[in-house]
Design a protein around this motif. Sequence first.
Motif, PDB file in Angstrom:
ATOM      1  N   UNK A  80       0.859  -1.184   0.000  1.00  0.00           N
ATOM      2  CA  UNK A  80       0.000   0.000   0.000  1.00  0.00           C
ATOM      3  C   UNK A  80       0.892   1.230   0.000  1.00  0.00           C
ATOM      4  N   UNK A  81       0.677   2.115  -0.955  1.00  0.00           N
ATOM      5  CA  UNK A  81       1.480   3.334  -1.058  1.00  0.00           C
ATOM      6  C   UNK A  81       1.004   4.387  -0.061  1.00  0.00           C
ATOM      7  N   UNK A  82      -0.323   4.519   0.079  1.00  0.00           N
ATOM      8  CA  UNK A  82      -0.848   5.523   1.007  1.00  0.00           C
ATOM      9  C   UNK A  82      -2.321   5.247   1.282  1.00  0.00           C
ATOM     10  N   UNK A  83      -2.782   5.846   2.359  1.00  0.00           N
ATOM     11  CA  UNK A  83      -4.193   5.815   2.728  1.00  0.00           C
ATOM     12  C   UNK A  83      -4.755   7.217   2.505  1.00  0.00           C
ATOM     13  N   UNK A  84      -5.958   7.281   1.965  1.00  0.00           N
ATOM     14  CA  UNK A  84      -6.631   8.562   1.757  1.00  0.00           C
ATOM     15  C   UNK A  84      -7.913   8.576   2.596  1.00  0.00           C
ATOM     16  N   UNK A  85      -7.801   8.955   3.874  1.00  0.00           N
ATOM     17  CA  UNK A  85      -8.955   8.889   4.778  1.00  0.00           C
ATOM     18  C   UNK A  85     -10.153   9.699   4.300  1.00  0.00           C
ATOM     19  N   UNK A  86      -9.910  10.868   3.732  1.00  0.00           N
ATOM     20  CA  UNK A  86     -11.022  11.715   3.293  1.00  0.00           C
ATOM     21  C   UNK A  86     -11.839  11.047   2.197  1.00  0.00           C
ATOM     22  N   UNK A  87     -11.177  10.229   1.378  1.00  0.00           N
ATOM     23  CA  UNK A  87     -11.856   9.528   0.286  1.00  0.00           C
ATOM     24  C   UNK A  87     -12.210   8.095   0.679  1.00  0.00           C
ATOM     25  N   UNK A  88     -11.806   7.691   1.886  1.00  0.00           N
ATOM     26  CA  UNK A  88     -11.981   6.307   2.342  1.00  0.00           C
ATOM     27  C   UNK A  88     -11.483   5.325   1.283  1.00  0.00           C
ATOM     28  N   UNK A  89     -10.198   5.492   0.977  1.00  0.00           N
ATOM     29  CA  UNK A  89      -9.584   4.622  -0.022  1.00  0.00           C
ATOM     30  C   UNK A  89      -8.118   4.409   0.307  1.00  0.00           C
TER      31      UNK A  89
END
Length: 418
Positions: A80-89
């Motif tokens: 996983x490169x990154x988490x995007x909490x605002x987009x829930x992805x």
Amino acid sequence: MARCIIIGGGHAGAQACISLRKEGWTDEIVLISDEHSLPYHRPPLSKNYLLGQVDEKGLLIRPEQAYQKDNITLKLRTRVARIEPALQSVVLQNGERLSYEHLLLCTGSRARKITCSGSELNNVFYIKTLKDIEQLAAQLNTDKQRIVMVGGGYIGLETAAVLNKMGHQITLLEQAPRLLARVTAPFISEFYQQLHQQHGVEIHTNTQVLAFTGEQTVTGVRCKTLTQLDAPEQYFNADLVIVGIGAEINTELAEQAGLLVEQNGIVVNELCQTTDKNIYAAGDCTIGIEHHSGIASRIESVPNALAQAKTAAATICGKHQAVTSVPWFWSDQYDCKIQIAGLNHGYDNTVLRQHSSNSFSLWYLKQGRIIAADCINTAKDFMAAKKIIDKKISLPIDMIGNTDIDLIKQLSGRSQAI
């Protein structure tokens, strides 16, 4: 359809898959792991697997068919490169983006690397993953080899015991004044030092590694003694070196996502919730208030990883199932099994319960209350300790140390006293 993504294919991640289905999650589950294998049992790696007593298939927590039956999507060899909490992805390193309703971080830890000169040489190994052990096993042959073990914690001692059993010459180097200095009392340290020395392991404490020597492949280790400023350097010949100096916690994804990370752990509450309402965490990567001690703790153990995974799965499914079990650990070395109940943080007294020279328990007290016990070859004491700590039962010190008294029987009918 909703999706729950689990990042990490260790004990916590594998258990979360099972528990989510048991708790009633019927939507999609995706397990992402950067390892090449299905989730496997870690403790046997440096023991039964290294000895050749179990193969990779025998290490698996569940066979592949079990994941298929539970409709679990496995993404192995995937980072996983990154988490995007605002987009829930989450965004994978290959650019693929996966949305989630719930995200569970079971990112665990990695072996701490040594940074001395020569650390990049061939035949310098670490003990953490299946790949690590496969690389080490490939260099072990039937001839007696000179192996230097750097680190006198449980992983170093367990590995030293196995390699000694295989017939290799072991020298163990520990920077602290004693073995297991971070986790146990001096009495236990002395017991294990004598145990290993009796089996022919050469042990040097208060010893700092300065460099690994060799051109392409390691040939030796240069050290200095920390107890004497003008002491001459020591040198140990080595056909290979194994480093076991602890772990670094994989919190990078959590930090990048803006989750609260403290004391080298992802902060969770009793339900394994992070500071983001859609993100949970379980296993070695977490830190939370331990139920019995009330102390913020990061507990590195398989039982805790399983318990937290079950709690996280229940929470995701709308149920309240806090982790309240007594923390426990174990280690096997030669013919000695140590079972540890509780956390000995801040102990101010110890009591020895000695059944024989290699069967005893050491009990840790804090302000008169039993908070932990190290039990060597005495399962009954271990079971008694777990109950005492769980129920906060008070026992007189002279009773704890008296082996003529059956503690299990004494606990019957006793209630909370402290």
